[in-house]
Design a protein around this motif. Structure first.
Motif, PDB file in Angstrom:
ATOM      1  N   UNK A 259      -2.060  69.412  56.146  1.00  0.00           N
ATOM      2  CA  UNK A 259      -2.572  68.907  54.873  1.00  0.00           C
ATOM      3  C   UNK A 259      -2.799  67.412  54.988  1.00  0.00           C
ATOM      4  N   UNK A 260      -3.506  66.866  54.015  1.00  0.00           N
ATOM      5  CA  UNK A 260      -3.806  65.442  54.025  1.00  0.00           C
ATOM      6  C   UNK A 260      -2.561  64.635  53.706  1.00  0.00           C
ATOM      7  N   UNK A 261      -2.651  63.323  53.964  1.00  0.00           N
ATOM      8  CA  UNK A 261      -1.525  62.441  53.709  1.00  0.00           C
ATOM      9  C   UNK A 261      -1.121  62.464  52.240  1.00  0.00           C
ATOM     10  N   UNK A 262      -2.098  62.539  51.349  1.00  0.00           N
ATOM     11  CA  UNK A 262      -1.791  62.536  49.918  1.00  0.00           C
ATOM     12  C   UNK A 262      -1.078  63.800  49.469  1.00  0.00           C
ATOM     13  N   UNK A 263      -1.189  64.887  50.258  1.00  0.00           N
ATOM     14  CA  UNK A 263      -0.555  66.154  49.893  1.00  0.00           C
ATOM     15  C   UNK A 263       0.744  66.402  50.644  1.00  0.00           C
ATOM     16  N   UNK A 264       1.171  65.454  51.484  1.00  0.00           N
ATOM     17  CA  UNK A 264       2.371  65.667  52.285  1.00  0.00           C
ATOM     18  C   UNK A 264       3.604  65.862  51.411  1.00  0.00           C
ATOM     19  N   UNK A 265       3.757  65.050  50.373  1.00  0.00           N
ATOM     20  CA  UNK A 265       4.918  65.168  49.496  1.00  0.00           C
ATOM     21  C   UNK A 265       4.983  66.512  48.799  1.00  0.00           C
ATOM     22  N   UNK A 266       3.835  66.986  48.317  1.00  0.00           N
ATOM     23  CA  UNK A 266       3.807  68.288  47.656  1.00  0.00           C
ATOM     24  C   UNK A 266       4.163  69.400  48.622  1.00  0.00           C
ATOM     25  N   UNK A 267       3.659  69.312  49.850  1.00  0.00           N
ATOM     26  CA  UNK A 267       3.962  70.334  50.844  1.00  0.00           C
ATOM     27  C   UNK A 267       5.436  70.330  51.213  1.00  0.00           C
ATOM     28  N   UNK A 268       6.027  69.135  51.357  1.00  0.00           N
ATOM     29  CA  UNK A 268       7.451  69.056  51.649  1.00  0.00           C
ATOM     30  C   UNK A 268       8.286  69.637  50.504  1.00  0.00           C
ATOM     31  N   UNK A 269       7.862  69.365  49.270  1.00  0.00           N
ATOM     32  CA  UNK A 269       8.552  69.950  48.128  1.00  0.00           C
ATOM     33  C   UNK A 269       8.448  71.463  48.103  1.00  0.00           C
ATOM     34  N   UNK A 270       7.265  71.970  48.495  1.00  0.00           N
ATOM     35  CA  UNK A 270       7.074  73.420  48.552  1.00  0.00           C
ATOM     36  C   UNK A 270       7.956  74.033  49.628  1.00  0.00           C
ATOM     37  N   UNK A 271       8.060  73.368  50.775  1.00  0.00           N
ATOM     38  CA  UNK A 271       8.938  73.858  51.841  1.00  0.00           C
ATOM     39  C   UNK A 271      10.397  73.831  51.407  1.00  0.00           C
ATOM     40  N   UNK A 272      10.781  72.778  50.695  1.00  0.00           N
ATOM     41  CA  UNK A 272      12.173  72.660  50.250  1.00  0.00           C
ATOM     42  C   UNK A 272      12.535  73.700  49.198  1.00  0.00           C
ATOM     43  N   UNK A 273      11.547  74.255  48.516  1.00  0.00           N
ATOM     44  CA  UNK A 273      11.835  75.244  47.482  1.00  0.00           C
ATOM     45  C   UNK A 273      12.129  76.623  48.054  1.00  0.00           C
ATOM     46  N   UNK A 274      11.903  76.815  49.359  1.00  0.00           N
ATOM     47  CA  UNK A 274      12.130  78.127  49.962  1.00  0.00           C
ATOM     48  C   UNK A 274      13.613  78.480  49.942  1.00  0.00           C
ATOM     49  N   UNK A 275      14.483  77.526  50.261  1.00  0.00           N
ATOM     50  CA  UNK A 275      15.915  77.814  50.290  1.00  0.00           C
ATOM     51  C   UNK A 275      16.465  78.169  48.910  1.00  0.00           C
ATOM     52  N   UNK A 276      16.166  77.405  47.838  1.00  0.00           N
ATOM     53  CA  UNK A 276      16.627  77.855  46.521  1.00  0.00           C
ATOM     54  C   UNK A 276      16.057  79.210  46.125  1.00  0.00           C
ATOM     55  N   UNK A 277      14.833  79.512  46.581  1.00  0.00           N
ATOM     56  CA  UNK A 277      14.266  80.832  46.292  1.00  0.00           C
ATOM     57  C   UNK A 277      15.092  81.919  46.961  1.00  0.00           C
ATOM     58  N   UNK A 278      15.519  81.664  48.216  1.00  0.00           N
ATOM     59  CA  UNK A 278      16.375  82.626  48.906  1.00  0.00           C
ATOM     60  C   UNK A 278      17.701  82.789  48.186  1.00  0.00           C
ATOM     61  N   UNK A 279      18.240  81.682  47.663  1.00  0.00           N
ATOM     62  CA  UNK A 279      19.510  81.758  46.965  1.00  0.00           C
ATOM     63  C   UNK A 279      19.372  82.428  45.595  1.00  0.00           C
ATOM     64  N   UNK A 280      18.133  82.534  45.119  1.00  0.00           N
ATOM     65  CA  UNK A 280      17.903  83.228  43.856  1.00  0.00           C
ATOM     66  C   UNK A 280      17.768  84.734  44.065  1.00  0.00           C
TER      67      UNK A 280
END
Length: 326
Positions: A259-280
């Motif tokens: 993804x572009x530099x401007x979308x890096x933060x959103x992508x990292x946030x999306x990746x970080x949401x995988x673990x709480x999803x697993x815990x749900x």
């Protein structure tokens, strides 16, 4: 490796970094992460024994962990019955929050990187913006890698959320012994993620490492279906930790590069949401599987899921090199 500094000299702290400088901010970030994980695993270690003392079975414990996962997704910390480890975790968490507010700068990027953060005519992306998430996932090379991350992480996620119950019922471990086992797990994770993955990434492509992690996951799953005691699990732990670290590091790297530099933060946030999803989703499903089929079912699921993903990756490999999108 060449240091990236502010214009006018190497090694200088970029504007907005404050008195700590780049190395100080990185060190403080590692310290805060260590404190957070220490408190989190302290809570994970004490809750199963407290739940068992209160008369909860494995399925009820799964429901309890599902509620915790939902609240974690919403960002709200939840404390049940107050115990000494929980109080310590609460105090240390407050200390970490105070350090974050006072010492972490608002921007850790240099002027040139900050200029690329927001492209003209494009609204700022948010991790809760469904349109932004859909746009990211539909970019070339993003959705397949993200699906691999989620699908391959689900079986081991089911096992890990039930690991405390498995430690008590299947391995017959006391609280202190379970703590030693988790410490061994943490040391292995630090060694493999800090030393092994970095060296392997300099000799092999990200696609090769991704396929290797999925293959090792599959082999470890087959062995988990046959293990009979905690000693067998300790023998499997290096392969398990390698697969988890390689999968997380490689997929996060590939996704942020796609993804572009401007979308890096959103992508990292999306990746970080995988673990709480697993815990749900994981505790309830894991509790039902554990009560109905026992520990071997986690190994069977892990073997089957990862072997199918490995065959798909073998027939349709990911690009060998994914450059940063512009």
């Amino acid at each position: 490796m060449r240091k990236v500094g502010a214009p006018g000299g190497q090694g200088q702290a970029p504007s907005g970094m404050g008195a700590l400088g780049r190395s100080g901010v990185v060190l403080l970030t590692y310290v805060l992460a260590a404190l957070e994980l220490t408190c989190l695993f302290m809570q994970f270690s004490i809750m199963p024994y407290l739940s068992r003392r209160l008369g909860l079975d494995s399925v009820a414990f799964g429901y309890q962990q599902t509620v915790f996962g939902v609240l974690q997704l919403l960002g709200g910390p939840v404390f049940g019955r107050i115990q000494c480890p929980v109080i310590v975790a609460f105090v240390v968490t407050l200390l970490g929050a105070l350090l974050s507010v006072t010492c972490i700068p608002a921007s850790t990027k240099g002027a040139s990187a900050h200029a690329q953060t927001t492209l003209p005519g494009r609204p700022k992306a948010s991790v809760f913006d469904l349109k932004a998430i859909t746009r990211l996932l539909l970019q070339p090379g993003v959705l397949p890698v993200f699906l691999v991350k989620v699908i391959c992480g689900l079986p081991i996620g089911l096992f890990m959320v039930m690991f405390s119950i498995i430690s008590m019922d299947f391995f017959q471990l006391e609280a202190a012994q379970a703590g030693y086992l988790m410490s061994f797990f943490g040391v292995l994770q630090m060694v493999i993620q800090g030393l092994v993955i970095g060296r392997l990434s300099s000799h092999f492509s990200e696609g090769d490492l991704l396929r290797a992690s999925v293959l090792v996951f599959s082999v470890v799953g087959l062995a988990m279906a046959l293990m009979a005691n905690v000693f067998h699990f300790c023998l499997l732990m290096p392969g398990l930790v390698f697969s988890m670290c390689a999968l997380n590091v490689v997929t996060d790297s590939m996704l942020t590069k796609a993804v572009s530099t401007s979308d890096t933060g959103t992508m990292l946030g999306l990746c970080a949401s995988v673990q709480p999803l697993m815990r749900t989703l994981g505790p309830t499903l894991g509790g039902l599987l554990y009560r109905g089929f026992g520990v071997p079912v986690f190994g069977h699921v892990q073997f089957a899921v990862n072997f199918i993903v490995f065959l798909v990756l073998w027939r349709q490999p990911v690009p060998r090199k994914m450059g940063k999108a512009q």
